[in-house]
Design a protein around this motif. Structure first.
Motif, PDB file in Angstrom:
ATOM      1  N   VAL A  55       0.864  -1.177   0.000  1.00 53.90           N
ATOM      2  CA  VAL A  55       0.000   0.000   0.000  1.00 53.90           C
ATOM      3  C   VAL A  55       0.902   1.229   0.000  1.00 53.90           C
ATOM      4  O   VAL A  55       1.810   1.330   0.823  1.00 53.90           O
ATOM      5  N   HIS A  56       0.674   2.141  -0.937  1.00 53.19           N
ATOM      6  CA  HIS A  56       1.485   3.356  -1.037  1.00 53.19           C
ATOM      7  C   HIS A  56       0.644   4.591  -0.714  1.00 53.19           C
ATOM      8  O   HIS A  56      -0.494   4.705  -1.176  1.00 53.19           O
ATOM      9  N   LEU A  57       1.215   5.488   0.070  1.00 50.32           N
ATOM     10  CA  LEU A  57       0.620   6.797   0.318  1.00 50.32           C
ATOM     11  C   LEU A  57       1.622   7.843  -0.126  1.00 50.32           C
ATOM     12  O   LEU A  57       2.721   7.948   0.438  1.00 50.32           O
ATOM     13  N   ILE A  58       1.274   8.622  -1.152  1.00 48.65           N
ATOM     14  CA  ILE A  58       2.173   9.616  -1.733  1.00 48.65           C
ATOM     15  C   ILE A  58       1.623  11.007  -1.428  1.00 48.65           C
ATOM     16  O   ILE A  58       0.474  11.310  -1.752  1.00 48.65           O
ATOM     17  N   ARG A  59       2.439  11.825  -0.808  1.00 46.50           N
ATOM     18  CA  ARG A  59       2.020  13.177  -0.437  1.00 46.50           C
ATOM     19  C   ARG A  59       2.875  14.197  -1.177  1.00 46.50           C
ATOM     20  O   ARG A  59       4.098  14.103  -1.175  1.00 46.50           O
ATOM     21  N   PHE A  60       2.204  15.163  -1.782  1.00 41.62           N
ATOM     22  CA  PHE A  60       2.885  16.305  -2.389  1.00 41.62           C
ATOM     23  C   PHE A  60       2.400  17.552  -1.664  1.00 41.62           C
ATOM     24  O   PHE A  60       1.198  17.800  -1.578  1.00 41.62           O
ATOM     25  N   GLU A  61       3.340  18.344  -1.149  1.00 38.46           N
ATOM     26  CA  GLU A  61       2.952  19.513  -0.368  1.00 38.46           C
ATOM     27  C   GLU A  61       3.896  20.669  -0.640  1.00 38.46           C
ATOM     28  O   GLU A  61       5.105  20.488  -0.834  1.00 38.46           O
ATOM     29  N   GLU A  62       3.329  21.860  -0.625  1.00 38.55           N
ATOM     30  CA  GLU A  62       4.126  23.067  -0.799  1.00 38.55           C
ATOM     31  C   GLU A  62       3.811  24.032   0.331  1.00 38.55           C
ATOM     32  O   GLU A  62       2.644  24.264   0.657  1.00 38.55           O
ATOM     33  N   THR A  63       4.864  24.577   0.938  1.00 41.33           N
ATOM     34  CA  THR A  63       4.718  25.600   1.971  1.00 41.33           C
ATOM     35  C   THR A  63       5.448  26.858   1.505  1.00 41.33           C
ATOM     36  O   THR A  63       5.991  26.899   0.401  1.00 41.33           O
ATOM     37  N   SER A  64       5.478  27.857   2.342  1.00 40.40           N
ATOM     38  CA  SER A  64       6.150  29.106   1.972  1.00 40.40           C
ATOM     39  C   SER A  64       7.660  28.931   1.843  1.00 40.40           C
ATOM     40  O   SER A  64       8.327  29.717   1.170  1.00 40.40           O
ATOM     41  N   GLU A  65       8.211  27.896   2.471  1.00 36.50           N
ATOM     42  CA  GLU A  65       9.662  27.716   2.489  1.00 36.50           C
ATOM     43  C   GLU A  65      10.151  26.509   1.706  1.00 36.50           C
ATOM     44  O   GLU A  65      11.333  26.440   1.366  1.00 36.50           O
ATOM     45  N   GLU A  66       9.261  25.551   1.427  1.00 34.77           N
ATOM     46  CA  GLU A  66       9.760  24.324   0.809  1.00 34.77           C
ATOM     47  C   GLU A  66       8.678  23.609   0.009  1.00 34.77           C
ATOM     48  O   GLU A  66       7.474  23.855   0.171  1.00 34.77           O
ATOM     49  N   CYS A  67       9.141  22.731  -0.865  1.00 36.38           N
ATOM     50  CA  CYS A  67       8.284  21.783  -1.569  1.00 36.38           C
ATOM     51  C   CYS A  67       8.811  20.396  -1.220  1.00 36.38           C
ATOM     52  O   CYS A  67      10.025  20.177  -1.220  1.00 36.38           O
ATOM     53  N   TYR A  68       7.907  19.484  -0.930  1.00 32.83           N
ATOM     54  CA  TYR A  68       8.406  18.141  -0.650  1.00 32.83           C
ATOM     55  C   TYR A  68       7.372  17.089  -0.980  1.00 32.83           C
ATOM     56  O   TYR A  68       6.173  17.347  -1.061  1.00 32.83           O
ATOM     57  N   ALA A  69       7.902  15.910  -1.200  1.00 30.87           N
ATOM     58  CA  ALA A  69       7.058  14.753  -1.471  1.00 30.87           C
ATOM     59  C   ALA A  69       7.520  13.613  -0.582  1.00 30.87           C
ATOM     60  O   ALA A  69       8.714  13.466  -0.317  1.00 30.87           O
ATOM     61  N   ALA A 136      -2.601   5.748  -2.884  1.00 36.42           N
ATOM     62  CA  ALA A 136      -3.344   6.955  -2.508  1.00 36.42           C
ATOM     63  C   ALA A 136      -2.412   8.159  -2.631  1.00 36.42           C
ATOM     64  O   ALA A 136      -1.252   8.100  -2.221  1.00 36.42           O
ATOM     65  N   ILE A 137      -2.930   9.243  -3.197  1.00 39.23           N
ATOM     66  CA  ILE A 137      -2.155  10.468  -3.386  1.00 39.23           C
ATOM     67  C   ILE A 137      -2.829  11.604  -2.628  1.00 39.23           C
ATOM     68  O   ILE A 137      -4.067  11.708  -2.610  1.00 39.23           O
ATOM     69  N   ARG A 138      -2.030  12.442  -1.988  1.00 38.23           N
ATOM     70  CA  ARG A 138      -2.538  13.622  -1.296  1.00 38.23           C
ATOM     71  C   ARG A 138      -1.942  14.878  -1.932  1.00 38.23           C
ATOM     72  O   ARG A 138      -0.724  14.998  -2.058  1.00 38.23           O
ATOM     73  N   PHE A 139      -2.814  15.799  -2.324  1.00 41.37           N
ATOM     74  CA  PHE A 139      -2.393  17.105  -2.831  1.00 41.37           C
ATOM     75  C   PHE A 139      -2.646  18.130  -1.742  1.00 41.37           C
ATOM     76  O   PHE A 139      -3.793  18.340  -1.342  1.00 41.37           O
ATOM     77  N   GLU A 157      -0.266   7.194 -12.717  1.00 42.46           N
ATOM     78  CA  GLU A 157      -1.559   7.062 -13.383  1.00 42.46           C
ATOM     79  C   GLU A 157      -2.415   5.916 -12.841  1.00 42.46           C
ATOM     80  O   GLU A 157      -3.610   5.848 -13.137  1.00 42.46           O
ATOM     81  N   THR A 158      -1.822   5.019 -12.054  1.00 38.91           N
ATOM     82  CA  THR A 158      -2.598   3.887 -11.519  1.00 38.91           C
ATOM     83  C   THR A 158      -3.152   4.170 -10.124  1.00 38.91           C
ATOM     84  O   THR A 158      -3.515   3.235  -9.400  1.00 38.91           O
ATOM     85  N   TRP A 159      -3.254   5.427  -9.735  1.00 39.08           N
ATOM     86  CA  TRP A 159      -3.723   5.758  -8.385  1.00 39.08           C
ATOM     87  C   TRP A 159      -5.152   5.261  -8.159  1.00 39.08           C
ATOM     88  O   TRP A 159      -5.966   5.173  -9.074  1.00 39.08           O
ATOM     89  N   ASN A 160      -5.429   4.924  -6.898  1.00 38.33           N
ATOM     90  CA  ASN A 160      -6.767   4.460  -6.504  1.00 38.33           C
ATOM     91  C   ASN A 160      -7.546   5.512  -5.718  1.00 38.33           C
ATOM     92  O   ASN A 160      -8.771   5.483  -5.692  1.00 38.33           O
ATOM     93  N   GLU A 161      -6.807   6.412  -5.061  1.00 35.44           N
ATOM     94  CA  GLU A 161      -7.472   7.429  -4.245  1.00 35.44           C
ATOM     95  C   GLU A 161      -6.706   8.731  -4.302  1.00 35.44           C
ATOM     96  O   GLU A 161      -5.471   8.736  -4.323  1.00 35.44           O
TER      97      GLU A 161
END
Length: 340
Positions: A55-69, A136-139, A157-161
């Protein structure tokens, strides 16, 4: 005392089938450790077709100081392998530097580009080493163009959630463009779509959850639902009578619209108003369960025999109560006592 052979096991010299048989028995920690020993070991592992049991959980997030995944990987059967690990790609906006920590290494993202492109490169290896049956991907606070880049990347492209937090309506539409009956979409309370918002595939997901759903203002948007598992709407602009129209459609249709519909109605729940057009359908509504509390309504479709009996009792009771209320309105005092 017997002599213990301390020589390392020559796993790289095994024939392909023997190598595959050995590594397929490894738990995640062992597989990861072997992958990090050398480039040759990595390439040999990448050639193995592992089962999709992760099971994979992928998070992409951007703040005022950084971008991270981040990419969290775990076996879906935790009792078999409880080990969970995280890959991190972190880019500081001030220094424009890439930092990989904990398990991920530079050669896993051997591209020059944005943090998204570096994560794509690393994930190609992660997906082969630890194939997932659910992704699962989180934006989180992303620009619309970044959401577009991720959604259209072949690696994801094969994401489920997908879960969306602090993103703009155009990004929500991009996610809805990818809707299918095998995918889930969860729209966080941080997202408030305008009343004019509309998308033809908004309810085409297997699971659709919209915390703020004031843009759902007509039954037309719900009557097109086909064969989904859950529609969960927060505050909507629908009235009880609108819900009655949807319920009637669920009772009459030859196909299943959805397994479960949860929503909050505007102006509070009015049982009589909702049931006004469905009383005559009480004989055919055995597989519909209705539960309500103040302005919250939960409609559930079930094939379970016990649920079937309960649903019949609930709807029959509501229908009888509605009929009596109608009769009481024009009844004489003596007739009212009889009805009560």
């Amino acid at each position: 005392m017997p002599c213990v052979n301390s020589k390392p096991f020559p796993i790289q010299k095994l024939p392909d089938l023997a190598f595959e048989a050995v590594v397929r028995q490894m738990i995640n920690r062992e597989r990861l450790g072997l992958a990090l020993t050398s480039k040759k070991s990595m390439n040999m592992l990448l050639a193995v077709k592992f089962p999709k049991d992760q099971v994979h959980l992928i998070r992409f997030e951007e703040t005022s100081e950084e971008c991270y995944a981040t990419v969290d990987v775990k076996n879906h059967e935790e009792q078999v392998d409880p080990f969970t690990f995280r890959f991190i790609c972190h880019v500081s906006k001030k220094k424009s530097e890439k930092v990989f920590t904990k398990y991920a290494v530079d050669q896993w993202c051997d591209v020059v580009g944005s943090y998204i492109e570096k994560t794509q490169s690393a994930y190609r290896k992660i997906a082969k080493l630890f194939p997932a049956h659910d992704v699962a991907i989180r934006f989180i606070n992303l620009k619309t163009e970044d959401v577009r880049q991720i959604l259209y990347a072949p690696e994801f492209e094969t994401w489920n959630e997908v879960g969306a937090f602090h993103v703009k309506p155009p990004a929500i539409k991009l996610i809805m463009d990818k809707a299918s009956s095998q995918r889930r979409f969860r729209c966080d309370s941080t997202i408030k779509l305008p009343p004019s918002f509309h998308h033809p595939k908004a309810f085409d997901f297997k699971v659709s959850q919209y915390t703020h759903a004031n843009w759902v203002s007509s039954t037309k948007q719900l009557l097109s639902i086909r064969d989904v598992k859950l529609i969960d709407l927060g505050q909507t602009s629908l009235r009880s009578r609108d819900v009655g129209i949807v319920l009637k459609k669920m009772l009459e249709t030859e196909h299943q619209m959805c397994g479960r519909l949860e929503l909050l109605v505007a102006g509070g729940f009015d049982e009589a108003e909702m049931m006004s057009d469905t009383v005559r359908l009480k004989i055919t509504c055995g597989d519909i369960g209705i539960f309500y509390n103040r302005n919250s309504i939960n409609i559930t479709v079930s094939s379970n025999e016990d649920d079937d009996k309960l649903a019949r009792r609930v709807l029959t009771k509501m229908s009888i109560r509605h009929r009596i209320d109608n009769q009481l309105e024009g009844a004489e005092p003596g007739e009212k006592r009889r009805l009560l």
